[in-house]
Enzyme design. Structure first.
Site, PDB file in Angstrom:
ATOM      1  N   PRO A 207      40.823  35.838  35.586  1.00  0.00           N
ATOM      2  CA  PRO A 207      40.817  36.335  34.195  1.00  0.00           C
ATOM      3  C   PRO A 207      40.907  37.855  34.034  1.00  0.00           C
ATOM      4  CG  PRO A 207      38.590  35.796  34.878  1.00  0.00           C
ATOM      5  CD  PRO A 207      39.482  35.403  36.029  1.00  0.00           C
ATOM      6  N   CYS A 208      42.067  38.407  34.346  1.00  0.00           N
ATOM      7  CA  CYS A 208      42.258  39.842  34.142  1.00  0.00           C
ATOM      8  C   CYS A 208      42.238  40.207  32.660  1.00  0.00           C
ATOM      9  CB  CYS A 208      43.549  40.305  34.802  1.00  0.00           C
ATOM     10  SG  CYS A 208      45.046  39.468  34.225  1.00  0.00           S
TER      11      CYS A 208
END
Length: 241
Positions: A207-208
């Site tokens: 989850p950047c």
């Protein structure tokens, strides 16, 4: 202009161009093109520079990357609220989740040709792609907060370290680049953290999108800032259930 560009994409124009070219080369190598043709078609006239940039951003030589994708892989393009996503899997792990036609849109090329699905019958890679599509569907429906899939993003040791830390950011929460640097054990590495974050090949599952500016502002995202906002709003609503 360069300051505006850096604020929006969180990198210098020259760094962005390198990432676009190497990403284009990766797609060419995945399609079976020779290393020489991939370098030339992505805008490189100096092979040494291409080799150095490719190895730095992917963690391996271009020939090895091409060999990896010459083996059995499955892929599919899935429609989602943030646009079509391309999912690529090897026999034992997810290799890539990225916007379909992302590069074409950024470089101004035609975008009407969405890549065709390639699910290999009776192959574990096909099963993984299908499982990923199912879990992403549950995620977008607000029914899943954690993914149960093996991941194998290709990158340098430092990039791998950053991507592992990204997976420690809880659903519905955010961290700044500085905080992410501190999580990796080097509070002075925020610039390198930025680049590694931008190179994340497996969106959402790694989850950047949960990394934001120190002032709370949204920074560059492969699928666009509107997509990043949608994901953060989705997760914020999910934590209230």
């Amino acid at each position: 202009m360069s300051l505006v560009f850096k604020r929006y994409y969180d990198m210098k124009p020259a760094e962005y161009l390198i990432q676009v070219r190497i990403a284009a080369a990766k797609q060419a190598l995945q399609a079976g093109d020779s290393v020489f043709d991939a370098a030339a078609d992505s805008g490189y006239t100096n092979y040494s520079s291409f080799y150095a940039h490719f190895r730095k951003l992917s963690g391996m030589p271009p020939a090895k990357y091409r060999q990896l994708f010459a083996q059995n892989i499955s892929l599919a393009v899935m429609d989602t609220p943030i646009g079509p996503l391309r999912i690529v899997a090897f026999q034992d792990a997810i290799l890539c989740v990225e916007p379909a036609n992302y590069l074409e849109k950024k470089t101004g090329q035609a975008t009407d040709q969405v890549p065709a699905d390639r699910i290999i019958p009776n192959d574990p890679s096909g099963d993984l792609v299908k499982a990923c599509m199912r879990e992403l569907k549950e995620y977008f429906a607000g029914q899943r907060q954690k993914f149960d899939l093996p991941l194998s993003p290709e990158g340098t040791n430092f990039q791998q370290k950053v991507w592992q830390q990204l997976q420690q950011i809880p659903y519905g929460k955010t961290r700044s680049y500085q905080q992410l640097a501190e999580m990796t054990g080097d509070k002075n590495a925020s610039r390198a953290i930025d680049l590694a974050n931008n190179c994340n090949p497996i969106l959402i599952l790694i989850p950047c999108h949960r990394v934001i500016g120190a002032d709370g502002s949204l920074t560059g995202y492969a699928a666009g800032l509107a997509a990043k906002k949608l994901l953060l709003d989705l997760e914020k609503g999910g934590t209230k259930k």
